[in-house]
Every structure is written in C-alpha cells, then in structure tokens.
Design a protein around this motif. Sequence first.
Motif, PDB file in Angstrom:
ATOM      1  N   ARG A 229       0.806  -1.232  -0.146  1.00 46.00           N
ATOM      2  CA  ARG A 229       0.114   0.172   0.307  1.00 46.00           C
ATOM      3  C   ARG A 229       0.899   1.163  -0.418  1.00 46.00           C
ATOM      4  O   ARG A 229       0.667   2.070   1.251  1.00 46.00           O
ATOM      5  CB  ARG A 229      -1.054   0.115   0.858  1.00 46.00           C
TER       6      ARG A 229
ATOM      7  N   ASP B  53       0.331   3.812  -0.927  1.00 42.60           N
ATOM      8  CA  ASP B  53      -0.767   5.207  -0.883  1.00 42.60           C
ATOM      9  C   ASP B  53      -0.754   5.642   0.265  1.00 42.60           C
ATOM     10  O   ASP B  53      -0.507   6.739   0.861  1.00 42.60           O
ATOM     11  CB  ASP B  53      -1.909   5.221  -1.600  1.00 42.60           C
TER      12      ASP B  53
ATOM     13  N   VAL C 162      -1.129   1.512  -8.621  1.00 44.32           N
ATOM     14  CA  VAL C 162      -0.816   3.091  -8.163  1.00 44.32           C
ATOM     15  C   VAL C 162      -0.216   3.267  -9.283  1.00 44.32           C
ATOM     16  O   VAL C 162      -0.092   2.214 -10.362  1.00 44.32           O
ATOM     17  CB  VAL C 162      -0.415   3.032  -7.014  1.00 44.32           C
TER      18      VAL C 162
ATOM     19  N   TYR D 259      -1.838  12.039 -10.405  1.00 46.91           N
ATOM     20  CA  TYR D 259      -2.309  11.463  -8.996  1.00 46.91           C
ATOM     21  C   TYR D 259      -1.217  10.795  -8.997  1.00 46.91           C
ATOM     22  O   TYR D 259      -1.321   9.641  -9.873  1.00 46.91           O
ATOM     23  CB  TYR D 259      -3.540  11.476  -8.557  1.00 46.91           C
ATOM     24  N   ASP D 260      -0.886  10.217  -7.733  1.00 46.57           N
ATOM     25  CA  ASP D 260      -0.874   8.833  -7.742  1.00 46.57           C
ATOM     26  C   ASP D 260      -1.958   7.599  -7.682  1.00 46.57           C
ATOM     27  O   ASP D 260      -0.813   6.027  -7.698  1.00 46.57           O
ATOM     28  CB  ASP D 260       0.573   8.828  -6.427  1.00 46.57           C
ATOM     29  N   THR D 261      -2.460   8.083  -7.393  1.00 45.64           N
ATOM     30  CA  THR D 261      -3.964   6.126  -7.062  1.00 45.64           C
ATOM     31  C   THR D 261      -4.838   7.241  -8.017  1.00 45.64           C
ATOM     32  O   THR D 261      -4.870   8.019  -8.575  1.00 45.64           O
ATOM     33  CB  THR D 261      -4.777   6.921  -5.637  1.00 45.64           C
TER      34      THR D 261
ATOM     35  N   ARG E   2      -4.839  12.850  -0.991  1.00 47.01           N
ATOM     36  CA  ARG E   2      -4.661  12.192  -2.422  1.00 47.01           C
ATOM     37  C   ARG E   2      -2.917  12.121  -2.806  1.00 47.01           C
ATOM     38  O   ARG E   2      -2.712  13.753  -2.867  1.00 47.01           O
ATOM     39  CB  ARG E   2      -5.581  12.488  -3.816  1.00 47.01           C
ATOM     40  N   PRO E   3      -2.438  11.283  -2.812  1.00 49.74           N
ATOM     41  CA  PRO E   3      -1.052  11.296  -3.267  1.00 49.74           C
ATOM     42  C   PRO E   3      -0.613  11.908  -4.601  1.00 49.74           C
ATOM     43  O   PRO E   3      -1.104  11.195  -5.483  1.00 49.74           O
ATOM     44  CB  PRO E   3      -0.470  10.261  -2.890  1.00 49.74           C
TER      45      PRO E   3
END
Length: 676
Positions: free
Chosen positions: A84, A86, A466, A512-514, A524-525
């Motif tokens: 995970r 994220d 991701v 975004y990373d996700t 939101r990374p």
Amino acid sequence: MPNRLADATSPYLLQHADNPVDWYPWGEEAFAEARSRDVPVLLSVGYAACHWCHVMAHESFEDPRTAEMMNAGFVNIKVDREERPDIDAVYMEATQAMTGQGGWPMTVFLTAEGAPFYCGTYFPREHFQRLLFSVSQAWREDREGVVGQGQRVVDALSAPRILPGAQPPDAAVLDAAVRGLEDTYDRSGGGYGGAPKFPPSMLLEFLLRHHARTGDPAHLNGEAAQTRGTALEMAVHTAHAMARGGIYDQLGGGFARYSVDAGWVVPHFEKMLYDNALLLRAYTHLWRSTGDALARRVALETADWMVADLLTPEGGFASALDADSEGEEGRYYVWTPNQLRAVLGDEDGAWAARLFGVTDGGTFERGTSVLRLPTDPDDPDRYARIRDALLRARAERVPPARDDKIVAAWNGLAVAALAETGALLDRPDLIDRARDAARLLTDLHVTGDRLGRTSRAGTLGPSAGVLEDYADVAEGLLTLHAVTGEARWVHVAGRLLDTVLERFSDGRGGFYDTADDAEGLFNRPQDPTDNAAPSGWTAAAGALLSYAALTGSTRHREAAERALATVTLLAEKAPRFAGWGLAVAEARLAGPLEIAVVGPAGDPDTEALHRAALMATSPGAVVSRGDGADDGGIGLLRGRPLVEGRPTAYVCRGFTCRLPVTTVGELVAQLAADGG
C-alpha cells in the motif's frame, strides 16, 4: 494465537501474525473499532526486508508488556508499505512534516478519522512504552488539543498544490541540470551527497542520455581531477565506485539498497528488486555507450543474481532479500581473515583478504569485513577459482529471508532490464525470463484496463495498482516489444496508459499516484520527484512518450509533454530528485528516434539490423520489428515494406523517415547522423 493478520497475502504482515499485539490490517473495521472504543489508532508501516522493522518487532511487538499497552490504549494497524504505497506516501509526508525526517518502521498515531497527530519512526522499547503512555494520557486529558493538531496537519497537507506552469525542459535546462549535479558531485567516492548514500540509478540514465545527445567531452584518462566532471565522467566514476564497493555483492552479484557511509564500503544489506532492475539497465546502457568491460560484467552478474535468487515459480520476481540472517544484519555476507583461510587455505586466504579488503579489525560489526574489489585481480583465473569457492562456502550459511510477493511496478522494471540486457549482451535466456514475467503480469495482474499491484504464489492481492505500477509495467512491455517484435505487449501497454490518462490525471498536466476511484485517504498522494525508484508521474511521461513514438498517437505525446513541464522547475531546484524526468526530457528533445526493422524472423540480415537498432544510444530511441507484411497494429511498422525483398530498416522522427536501408553499415551511419 494468531491475530487478524494470519490470512494476509503480504509476507510482512504474516511476520507479525503471531505477535501478542492485536493487529488489524488497514480497513474500515479498524477505524470503526477505534470509534467504538473511543481510542486513537496506532499505525505501523514497514516492509519485510527492513532491518529496523525487525528490531522494533523483536523489542516491542513481541514483548508482552508493550503489546498489553498497545492493545489497551489503541487500535493497532499494520501496513506493508510495498503493498500500500498510497498509505505510506500520505503518512510519510505527515511524518516528515512533523519531524523533519522519515524512515521505516514508521509509527503514526491517528484519530479514528485517519488524521495523524503524532509521528515518528523507530522507537526503542523503553522510549516507545513512555510514548504510548503519554499519547494515551493526552488523548484522555487534552482531546481537543490532540484532535486540533491532527486537523492542522490534514489542512496543511491537503491544501491545493499547483506547480508553476512551464514548458518541458529544453536543451538549456538540461545543460543547467548537469551543471547543478556537478556542483553536488562527490569527486572522491562518486554519487551525490554524503552518508547514507543511495545508488543514483535514474541519474545514471539521465547522464548517459545527456552524453549521447550532446557528446559532452569525457576525461577518463587521469584528467578528471583537473576538470569539471562531465555527464559521462560522473556516470562512469559512480558506476565503477559502486561496482567495486561493498554495496555490490562481490560473490553473488546484485546491489544492496544503500551504503551507510559515503564511500560505498558498508551496505545496508537488504537487496531490493527495484534497485537491481534499475541498476541492471543502467550498467547495460553504460556498456552500450562505452564498451566498458566492468559494466558488462556487473550487468550479467546482477541479471544472473536476479534469476537465481528472486525468480518465483510463477515466473515473476520476488520483492527483496532481507538484510538479516540468524538475527544479525549482514551475517550472510561478511567475512573475517580466519574464515577466508578456513575455506581457501593459508596462501589463497591471505591473497583473498588483500584482494577484498578483509582485515583483522574489520570494516563492519563484530570484527567482520564486507567484501570489496578496489582493483581488478592480477590473476583472473585464481580470482575466479577463489570466488567460486567462497560462493559455495557462503551457500552453506543460513540465507536471508525472501519477500516473495510480486509487485507489478518492480516487475515491470525487471522486464525492461532483463529484455535489454538479454538482447544487447547475447543472453536469450534473460529475454525468456523477461517474457515469463510479462506473461504473469498480463495474465494475472491485468484485468481489462485495470492493474492489481501485488500477487503471491499465483494469487492476486487485494491492493489496486498505483500510478507507478501502470507506468513501469507499460515501460517494461514496450521494451519487451522492442526486443522481441511481439505486438501484444504494445497493445496491453496502450490499455494501461489509457487508464493513466483517464483515471490518474490531475487536470493540470500532472498525475496523482492513485486512481480516481481508489480508497480515499486524508490526502490524495501526488509526487513528481524520484525516490528509490522513478516517480510514477515521470515514469508515466516516459511510457507515454515511447508509446506515442510507436503508434503515432498525438494524444499520448501531448500528455507526456504536459507532464514534463514540472521537470523544468525540478531541474533547477532539485535535479538530484528528478533523474527519470530529466532522462525522459532528453528523449523528447531527441525526438525520440524511431527505428523500424522489417524482415523474416531468424534471417541473419534481419537479426543484424535489429541488433544495430537496439544498440542505438539516442535518448529513449524506440524500436519496432515486424515481417514487412503484417504490421500487427503498430503504427511505426505501417507502410514499411521490405526493399527489393531484403530485410530493411527505417530511421524516423515523428513518423518522418530517412531513406530505407538494407545493410548494417548504412543503418549505423544514419543512426550516427541522428545522434544514435
């Protein structure tokens, strides 16, 4: 009695399944329990090969008294950062914001809404117990202050982040980035920065591409000390320093995660798939650019180590080997002079000790030494015999544990590296291993246009892919197509990249990373900078650029160029952390060059043209191969017939091609004229 982690697919979570801590996996059940009990959440994030994660586990999580305090005062969640990323990203950002540093294990105290209010990394047991008491007391007696602290962190980290608009880096920006790297270059030990020192994998790729585009002068015959380092000098010097240091496994091949010192002497012994895949590709490209014999040897040894120690029965590559064995960091790898003599005899043992820098005082703990190879041996046959004997003796030791989960992104990097190394260094078995890993990814991890992040023993894990997974798998598949000519890999890559554009875009040119339908976290990374592996943002830009060059898709090229705009800012402010973005920018500036080879498979002339195309050093050059009749749906092959029935090569930019050629000499001349 096992806790709630007993059914996990993550080897890291399974390591904690028998702890007396009542661990929960990440999920709503844990947060609902925290709300029901009116207690904070204690989030612990680590990974299976992490040395200090093991230390904290032994000291605290296996200790009944500490576990009792954790269970009484908190709902405890354990997360595998590799499963995970994220979750790891958003809480690591909070940890760094609160403490000024980060690392693993990461220890974060949260409200039941997921807001972090106290962060740290490794805590010794006594310190950790005091911290547990203090946090519980603050929760009971100063709830408003605790919750307010968490909300302030959330507000600060959730603020809109709009990076200044810019154009993709031009030649002046890339030249300035090299000068910026020169200013921070370690002219003694190679690499950048001090201890701990990490392999600058993505920067090596940028430096090699910059040299290929510009032909910057090299001073590799003793003149470097009197000159500013050029791109090629920095790449060669760093690659040699790492390959001769303790960070490289002189017996078995492969690189450790980082060096605890500035001279690459003592590694942090865990060996990660992503590091070795990236470095394998970098050393192969260094050989392609220079013919460097050390680079060739290290590339082949690293590839062989990956296959020997990380290959899984399903055809993919395991994530990592642990730093520890028999409860001690590095025990599997280190030697004393007496141990060398016991294996080799007095004369050869003394020779090996001098060769590998093994001393009575030692270079590591407990009077042991990490093997290094400062200079090439004066007797290669004796060296080979001794190395083989030591490797056999080491195999009798208890080996480090292996984290055998498959991570999509890292396997994508491995596919690209093994495919190119196999093709360039005449190792078709490595191409076969790349193809096997690609099949595992496409058959198990890919469902329609979506990608799962991890699997283990042929079972797909619960975590969604991701951005780096989509980007690195696409990169690997496009590279595998260049090597094999198999069209299916391009089509799967295209589906993944379409998902990137549709579900990861931030609407401002970045990513975004996700995905837009991923689990919502407090933030939101999103991060365009490299860490130990390429940023998902710039990895996506690179794969989009290559895909556009193969297919002629304007949509994908424009998306790549928009994503590269942020690299212009990073090139000025922090070039050390923008290596992959800079490398992709070099490819854009060079075209990238597009090379189509058509001819019957197995025909010697076809194979010779194909190899010459793969040897092109033009930054990010893309290669496609077909039979001249069926283009397989690959735009670059469309309308590219054989000339007079002979195998033919076409060198193009933007699908505008030079005259077709039918001999290797003609192709090499065209590539040289085009910077390849």
